[in-house]
Design a protein around this motif. Sequence first.
Motif, PDB file in Angstrom:
ATOM      1  N   ASP A  84      -4.773   7.273   2.475  1.00 23.69           N
ATOM      2  CA  ASP A  84      -5.335   8.622   2.610  1.00 23.69           C
ATOM      3  C   ASP A  84      -5.316   8.752   4.179  1.00 23.69           C
ATOM      4  O   ASP A  84      -4.942   9.913   4.439  1.00 23.69           O
ATOM      5  CB  ASP A  84      -6.662   8.571   2.263  1.00 23.69           C
ATOM      6  CG  ASP A  84      -7.069   8.565   0.652  1.00 23.69           C
ATOM      7  OD1 ASP A  84      -6.572   9.204  -0.096  1.00 23.69           O
ATOM      8  OD2 ASP A  84      -7.602   7.338   0.270  1.00 23.69           O
ATOM      9  N   LEU A 113       0.684  -1.253   0.099  1.00 22.17           N
ATOM     10  CA  LEU A 113       0.020  -0.049   0.096  1.00 22.17           C
ATOM     11  C   LEU A 113       0.842   1.009   0.107  1.00 22.17           C
ATOM     12  O   LEU A 113       0.361   2.207   0.153  1.00 22.17           O
ATOM     13  CB  LEU A 113      -1.117   0.026   1.198  1.00 22.17           C
ATOM     14  CG  LEU A 113      -1.967  -1.116   1.297  1.00 22.17           C
ATOM     15  CD1 LEU A 113      -2.714  -0.996   2.900  1.00 22.17           C
ATOM     16  CD2 LEU A 113      -2.870  -1.075   0.170  1.00 22.17           C
ATOM     17  N   ARG A 123      -0.243   8.723   0.877  1.00 25.78           N
ATOM     18  CA  ARG A 123       0.171   9.490  -0.260  1.00 25.78           C
ATOM     19  C   ARG A 123       0.586  11.066   0.065  1.00 25.78           C
ATOM     20  O   ARG A 123       0.255  11.386   0.983  1.00 25.78           O
ATOM     21  CB  ARG A 123      -1.210   9.688  -1.140  1.00 25.78           C
ATOM     22  CG  ARG A 123      -2.442  10.159  -0.464  1.00 25.78           C
ATOM     23  CD  ARG A 123      -3.743  10.384  -1.308  1.00 25.78           C
ATOM     24  NE  ARG A 123      -4.704  10.928  -0.539  1.00 25.78           N
ATOM     25  CZ  ARG A 123      -4.881  12.199  -0.136  1.00 25.78           C
ATOM     26  NH1 ARG A 123      -3.948  13.160  -0.338  1.00 25.78           N
ATOM     27  NH2 ARG A 123      -5.737  12.647   0.715  1.00 25.78           N
ATOM     28  N   GLY A 127       2.448   4.589  -0.466  1.00 25.80           N
ATOM     29  CA  GLY A 127       2.146   5.821  -1.235  1.00 25.80           C
ATOM     30  C   GLY A 127       0.682   6.027  -1.712  1.00 25.80           C
ATOM     31  O   GLY A 127       0.241   6.951  -2.476  1.00 25.80           O
ATOM     32  N   SER A 128      -0.166   5.139  -1.243  1.00 21.78           N
ATOM     33  CA  SER A 128      -1.532   5.023  -1.630  1.00 21.78           C
ATOM     34  C   SER A 128      -2.549   5.223  -0.646  1.00 21.78           C
ATOM     35  O   SER A 128      -3.866   5.292  -0.894  1.00 21.78           O
ATOM     36  CB  SER A 128      -1.809   3.820  -2.117  1.00 21.78           C
ATOM     37  OG  SER A 128      -1.920   2.738  -1.221  1.00 21.78           O
TER      38      SER A 128
END
Length: 283
Positions: A181, A176, A233, A178-179
């Motif tokens: 929230d 996961l 992110r 960098g992805s």
Amino acid sequence: MTDVRTALAQAAGRLDAAGVASARNDAELLLVHVLGTSRAGLLLVDALDDAQAAAYESLVVRREAREPLQHLTASAAFRYRELAVGPGVFVPRPETESLVEWGLGVIDSLDVAHPVVVDLGTGSGAIAGAVASERPHARVHAVELGESAFAYAERNLSGLDVDLRHGDLADAFADLDGSVDLVLSNPPYIPLTAWESVAVEARDHDPALALWSGEDGLDAMHDVAATAARLLRDGGAVGAEHADVQGESAPAVFVAHGAFDEVRDQLDLAGRPRYVTARRVRR
């Protein structure tokens, strides 16, 4: 037969003498558990039969010895859910609900169909379960290292759309990176030197893995900051609970890391420093 009001008064007095801070509350909740009723239902009961009185006495004795109330009832309330708890899992505290409320606000501010949320060190599954049940459009992931706690999390998250994994929060969810929230965490944060000051219920019954975190209590907070920096992110948010005496030292961990801005400490409903929040800076 035993008069209910007499039994309650005697139990509350014994628990108070044993140092239980919420003696009357606990006496009532133990009787609610024995009778399988509600607090309102207690008003309709005049007497306990012999079996009920014996069961109640057994629980009061264990609570006098400072066994956690939630272990005796095998249940803990957290926001709108009842969680299964017991030996081997951290009993969720009401203070953590403030962190969840902040996290839900972050989710609501996002203009994405399926926000990605990670709960680091989920324990009983309290945070992950609250987010998944109250914001079902979110894609919730959770990790827990303790084997007993993981089993409780599996039970408490059953039926919810949560990706639960068994592992260390320090290296979790590489897929996961960098992805994400939003990262939420209630990590261990008690200094090893504070053993004497910790309530008996926590010190003797909560798992050590969920309590102690190095000499200053911030070892796990450093891991949370590093993992959040990797997972989030650009612009993603992180919130992590800490002790009320760490209102400056916990935010300092995120400042020193260098991957965050908008680092702020937040208060709980009692006005005490309770959790730090930050945003992932642009890479």
